[in-house]
Write an enzyme that holds these catalytic residues in place. Structure first.
Site, PDB file in Angstrom:
ATOM      1  CG  ASN A  26      34.917  43.363  41.096  1.00  0.00           C
ATOM      2  OD1 ASN A  26      37.394  42.533  40.620  1.00  0.00           O
ATOM      3  ND2 ASN A  26      34.749  42.147  40.589  1.00  0.00           N
ATOM      4  CE  LYS A  28      33.967  45.155  38.128  1.00  0.00           C
ATOM      5  NZ  LYS A  28      32.644  45.483  37.060  1.00  0.00           N
ATOM      6  CG  HIS A 112      32.561  39.647  38.575  1.00  0.00           C
ATOM      7  ND1 HIS A 112      32.143  40.429  37.169  1.00  0.00           N
ATOM      8  CD2 HIS A 112      31.711  40.737  39.402  1.00  0.00           C
ATOM      9  CE1 HIS A 112      31.418  41.706  37.515  1.00  0.00           C
ATOM     10  NE2 HIS A 112      31.840  41.520  38.337  1.00  0.00           N
ATOM     11  CD  GLU A 114      32.515  42.823  34.998  1.00  0.00           C
ATOM     12  OE1 GLU A 114      33.986  42.518  35.244  1.00  0.00           O
ATOM     13  OE2 GLU A 114      32.322  43.798  34.770  1.00  0.00           O
ATOM     14  CD  GLU A 183      29.067  42.645  41.482  1.00  0.00           C
ATOM     15  OE1 GLU A 183      29.033  44.044  42.234  1.00  0.00           O
ATOM     16  OE2 GLU A 183      29.666  42.022  41.132  1.00  0.00           O
ATOM     17  N   GLY A 189      28.611  49.140  36.237  1.00  0.00           N
ATOM     18  CA  GLY A 189      29.279  49.706  35.269  1.00  0.00           C
ATOM     19  C   GLY A 189      28.427  50.606  34.182  1.00  0.00           C
ATOM     20  CB  SER A 227      26.416  52.002  39.039  1.00  0.00           C
ATOM     21  OG  SER A 227      26.767  51.643  37.420  1.00  0.00           O
TER      22      SER A 227
END
Ligand code: 13P
Length: 267
Positions: A26, A28, A112, A114, A183, A189, A227
């Site tokens: 991904n 992003k 996702h 985010e 996730e 991240g 991560s």
């Protein structure tokens, strides 16, 4: 799951090969059309030698076309990072399944972390996106995961159930086109990967939830994300209920993504 098989690198709808690990990058909001094409071209050199790992990449929308151009005819699968539930209309900033397919995409990421936590997408919206992607013939990576606050409050499994309950009853026919990604929000991240035990338990809980709705259907592949890097992936991909990784930062490096593919191959 970790059985060597001849690769079925179908780009078509329903191209999930359950004996293959999925390594999905991904990207992003990174890599414009030029840089994206460079990385994708490098990955086309890696993908054909893989026997048990499919490489999937999800560039930003504006980078999809240049990536699709260099990956057409290769085993790499290209996807979008989000998708709208309508085919067209007044939805500023959105794209539809037919646009994604026309641009060379065969999968979509939906839900996702985010999108949920930075852009405020809720379970209803994500459910609509997922069902549209599935009926629009895109393999759908459906992302779920708990915040640190929820984990510390002992609510991880309740949250996973909450996030899944909108789609589980709706997906029996399209189950073969569905992929889950676990996730944990606190692992994305942050460099703080979930422990092997936490991953195993969460994936086990997702499998159980699936079975409670669909006792006769195999649970779709479940990817772990958060991560992932070449230093921690070996133990993760060795777990029987992990079918691959959804990778952010490390997917932007050809070297790291290649190493992850090698680790998957050796698993
Ligand atoms: P990182 O691998 O950068 O933690 O991102 C994970 C992720 O969000 C993939 O979708």
């Amino acid at each position: 799951m970790h059985v060597v098989s001849s690769a079925n690198h179908s780009r078509k709808y329903g191209g999930i090969t359950k004996t293959m690990n999925i390594l999905a990058g991904n990207w992003k909001m990174n890599l414009g059309p030029e840089q994206g094409a460079v990385l994708a071209r490098a990955l086309t050199e890696v993908a054909p030698s893989l026997n048990k790992t499919e490489l999937w990449i999800a560039p930003p929308f504006l980078t999809v076309a240049s990536v699709a151009e260099v990956t057409t005819g290769t085993p790499l699968r290209v996807g979008v990072q989000n998708i709208h539930w309508e085919e067209s209309g007044a939805f500023t900033g959105e794209i539809s399944t037919s646009m994604a397919r026309e641009s060379g995409c065969s999968f979509a990421i939906v839900g996702h972390s985010e999108r949920r936590h930075v852009f405020g997408e809720d379970d209803n919206m994500i459910r609509s996106r997922a069902l549209a992607a599935l009926s629009g013939e895109l393999t759908t990576i459906f992302c779920i995961g708990e915040t640190l606050e929820s984990r510390e409050a002992g609510e991880t499994f309740r949250i996973l159930e909450e996030q899944l309950k909108g789609i589980l009853p709706e997906v029996s026919d399209s189950a073969r086109h569905l992929v889950f990604a676990y996730e944990p929000v606190w692992a994305i991240g942050t460099g703080k990967v979930a422990s092997i035990k936490e991953i195993e338990e969460a994936h086990g809980a997702i499998t159980e939830l699936w079975k409670s709705h669909h006792p006769t259907l195999d649970c779709p592949p479940i990817l772990y994300g958060g991560s992932v890097n070449p230093d921690n992936f070996e133990g993760i991909i060795a777990l029987p209920n992990v079918s691959g990784g959804l990778v952010g930062g490390a997917s932007l490096s050809e070297e790291k993504f290649r190493k992850l593919a090698e680790i998957s191959e050796a698993s």
